[in-house]
Write a protein that holds these residues in place. Structure first.
Motif, mmCIF file in Angstrom:
data_model
loop_
_atom_site.group_PDB
_atom_site.id
_atom_site.type_symbol
_atom_site.label_atom_id
_atom_site.label_comp_id
_atom_site.label_asym_id
_atom_site.label_seq_id
_atom_site.Cartn_x
_atom_site.Cartn_y
_atom_site.Cartn_z
ATOM 1 N N THR A 280 0.822 -1.210 0.000
ATOM 2 C CA THR A 280 0.000 0.000 0.000
ATOM 3 C C THR A 280 0.858 1.262 0.000
ATOM 4 O O THR A 280 1.987 1.264 0.490
ATOM 5 C CB THR A 280 -0.931 0.028 1.221
ATOM 6 O OG1 THR A 280 -0.134 -0.026 2.415
ATOM 7 C CG2 THR A 280 -1.903 -1.139 1.206
ATOM 8 N N HIS A 281 0.284 2.335 -0.550
ATOM 9 C CA HIS A 281 0.935 3.636 -0.561
ATOM 10 C C HIS A 281 -0.122 4.701 -0.303
ATOM 11 O O HIS A 281 -1.307 4.528 -0.668
ATOM 12 C CB HIS A 281 1.616 3.902 -1.905
ATOM 13 C CG HIS A 281 2.727 2.954 -2.211
ATOM 14 N ND1 HIS A 281 2.558 1.853 -3.019
ATOM 15 C CD2 HIS A 281 4.024 2.925 -1.814
ATOM 16 C CE1 HIS A 281 3.697 1.188 -3.110
ATOM 17 N NE2 HIS A 281 4.603 1.817 -2.393
ATOM 18 N N TYR A 282 0.310 5.809 0.312
ATOM 19 C CA TYR A 282 -0.614 6.870 0.688
ATOM 20 C C TYR A 282 -0.027 8.241 0.386
ATOM 21 O O TYR A 282 1.187 8.453 0.475
ATOM 22 C CB TYR A 282 -0.915 6.802 2.192
ATOM 23 C CG TYR A 282 -1.572 5.520 2.630
ATOM 24 C CD1 TYR A 282 -0.824 4.451 3.089
ATOM 25 C CD2 TYR A 282 -2.956 5.382 2.577
ATOM 26 C CE1 TYR A 282 -1.420 3.261 3.483
ATOM 27 C CE2 TYR A 282 -3.571 4.199 2.975
ATOM 28 C CZ TYR A 282 -2.793 3.151 3.419
ATOM 29 O OH TYR A 282 -3.398 1.975 3.808
ATOM 30 N N ALA A 283 -0.924 9.176 0.071
ATOM 31 C CA ALA A 283 -0.521 10.575 -0.009
ATOM 32 C C ALA A 283 -0.201 11.080 1.402
ATOM 33 O O ALA A 283 -0.792 10.613 2.390
ATOM 34 C CB ALA A 283 -1.637 11.403 -0.629
ATOM 35 N N ASP A 284 0.719 12.050 1.483
ATOM 36 C CA ASP A 284 1.090 12.601 2.786
ATOM 37 C C ASP A 284 -0.131 13.148 3.526
ATOM 38 O O ASP A 284 -0.204 13.080 4.752
ATOM 39 C CB ASP A 284 2.115 13.727 2.612
ATOM 40 C CG ASP A 284 3.495 13.203 2.230
ATOM 41 O OD1 ASP A 284 4.331 14.013 1.780
ATOM 42 O OD2 ASP A 284 3.732 11.984 2.367
ATOM 43 N N SER A 285 -1.088 13.685 2.789
ATOM 44 C CA SER A 285 -2.255 14.335 3.388
ATOM 45 C C SER A 285 -3.168 13.364 4.137
ATOM 46 O O SER A 285 -3.982 13.792 4.956
ATOM 47 C CB SER A 285 -3.059 15.070 2.315
ATOM 48 O OG SER A 285 -3.463 14.167 1.307
ATOM 49 N N VAL A 286 -3.035 12.067 3.870
ATOM 50 C CA VAL A 286 -3.942 11.094 4.507
ATOM 51 C C VAL A 286 -3.193 10.004 5.266
ATOM 52 O O VAL A 286 -3.822 9.217 5.985
ATOM 53 C CB VAL A 286 -4.887 10.442 3.475
ATOM 54 C CG1 VAL A 286 -5.632 11.501 2.689
ATOM 55 C CG2 VAL A 286 -4.136 9.494 2.546
ATOM 56 N N ARG A 287 -1.866 9.952 5.104
ATOM 57 C CA ARG A 287 -1.095 8.871 5.743
ATOM 58 C C ARG A 287 -1.296 8.913 7.254
ATOM 59 O O ARG A 287 -1.224 9.967 7.880
ATOM 60 C CB ARG A 287 0.375 8.979 5.388
ATOM 61 C CG ARG A 287 1.201 7.790 5.880
ATOM 62 C CD ARG A 287 2.653 7.874 5.433
ATOM 63 N NE ARG A 287 2.774 7.764 3.984
ATOM 64 C CZ ARG A 287 3.160 8.769 3.191
ATOM 65 N NH1 ARG A 287 3.477 9.933 3.718
ATOM 66 N NH2 ARG A 287 3.253 8.589 1.887
ATOM 67 N N ILE B 129 -6.204 1.733 3.143
ATOM 68 C CA ILE B 129 -6.755 1.064 1.973
ATOM 69 C C ILE B 129 -6.619 -0.443 2.159
ATOM 70 O O ILE B 129 -5.627 -0.930 2.731
ATOM 71 C CB ILE B 129 -6.040 1.531 0.679
ATOM 72 C CG1 ILE B 129 -6.761 1.021 -0.569
ATOM 73 C CG2 ILE B 129 -4.580 1.114 0.679
ATOM 74 C CD1 ILE B 129 -6.211 1.621 -1.878
ATOM 75 N N SER B 130 -7.619 -1.180 1.699
ATOM 76 C CA SER B 130 -7.564 -2.640 1.787
ATOM 77 C C SER B 130 -8.461 -3.218 0.697
ATOM 78 O O SER B 130 -9.195 -2.495 0.027
ATOM 79 C CB SER B 130 -8.013 -3.127 3.176
ATOM 80 O OG SER B 130 -9.359 -2.769 3.416
ATOM 81 N N ARG B 131 -8.388 -4.541 0.558
ATOM 82 C CA ARG B 131 -9.211 -5.189 -0.461
ATOM 83 C C ARG B 131 -9.614 -6.567 0.037
ATOM 84 O O ARG B 131 -8.886 -7.194 0.807
ATOM 85 C CB ARG B 131 -8.467 -5.296 -1.778
ATOM 86 C CG ARG B 131 -7.264 -6.234 -1.759
ATOM 87 C CD ARG B 131 -6.280 -5.960 -2.894
ATOM 88 N NE ARG B 131 -6.868 -6.058 -4.209
ATOM 89 C CZ ARG B 131 -6.260 -5.593 -5.319
ATOM 90 N NH1 ARG B 131 -5.086 -4.986 -5.232
ATOM 91 N NH2 ARG B 131 -6.842 -5.735 -6.492
#
Lengths: 110, 119
Positions: free
Chosen positions: B57-64, B69-71
């Motif tokens: 998984t990877h995230y934008a700094d604004s939401v990390r 996120i998952s599936r």
């Protein structure tokens, strides 16, 4: 912090050619950024036009083309038509799984 | 390919919300999936990605640190758990199909679901 730059607005005459660009606040865009271009009309989700700099998505006419022009990625529209009037966004891969969108260009055809 | 988002709505600042994206028409588990958002009258912002296969998984700094996120490949569904929500998280959230690992692609987009963070 990486900032991706796009022209806020652009105007083209019907039948004319326009080139929209996608740059970096520091440094040059290259194919390693895997530039992708999208078109968005009001109230609709974006539509992918070009990926990996120059590859057209299915159904995209060949009058739209992507390239690297100098330090920027570029989207060129030839034979502009009324329905090309839209917002256009680019996105760049900046490494470590991170993508950064440009602010978008509002294209007017008149 | 079809992507159908759900779960949006009105939530108070500091609250939580879980978005879902039901996917069909492709081998869901093989593909990278992404969330992209768009604040009212604003541009697009990449939020998060989950890679096909190994679920990196990877995230934008604004939401990390706030979003996860998952599936669930058995249900062909993508999720976005959003905690500690702020006013600036107000946006339409789009589910986007990417490519297989090693490719760099935003393919099909869902219609989006609106999240409004307000008291």
């Amino acid at each position: 912090q990486t900032v991706v730059t796009q022209e806020p607005s652009f105007s083209v005459s019907p039948g004319g050619t326009v080139t929209l660009t996608c740059g970096l606040s520091s440094g040059s865009v290259s194919t390693a950024h895997h530039p992708i271009w999208f078109q968005q009309t009001p109230g609709q989700p974006p539509r992918t036009l070009i990926y990996d700099t120059e590859i057209r998505s299915s159904g995209v006419p060949d009058r739209l083309s992507g390239s690297i022009l100098g330090p920027k990625a570029a989207l060129t529209i030839t034979g502009a038509q009324a329905h090309d009037e839209s917002d256009y966004y680019c996105v760049l891969f900046v490494g470590r799984g991170i993508w950064v969108f440009g602010g978008g260009t509002k294209l007017t055809v008149l | 390919v079809q992507l159908l988002e759900s779960g949006g709505g009105l939530v108070q600042p500091g609250g939580s919300l879980r978005l879902s994206c039901a996917a069909s028409g492709f081998s869901f588990g093989l593909y990278t999936m992404r969330w992209v958002r768009q604040a009212p009258e604003k541009g697009l912002e990449w939020v998060s990605s989950i890679r096909g296969g190994d679920t990196t998984t990877h995230y934008a700094d604004s939401v990390r640190g706030r979003f996860t996120i998952s599936r669930d490949t058995s249900k062909n569904t993508l999720f976005l758990q959003m905690d500690s929500l702020r006013g600036e998280d107000t946006a339409v959230y789009y589910c986007v199909k990417g490519g297989v690992p090693g490719t760099y692609y935003f393919d099909n987009w869902g219609q989006g679901t609106l999240v409004t963070v307000s008291s």
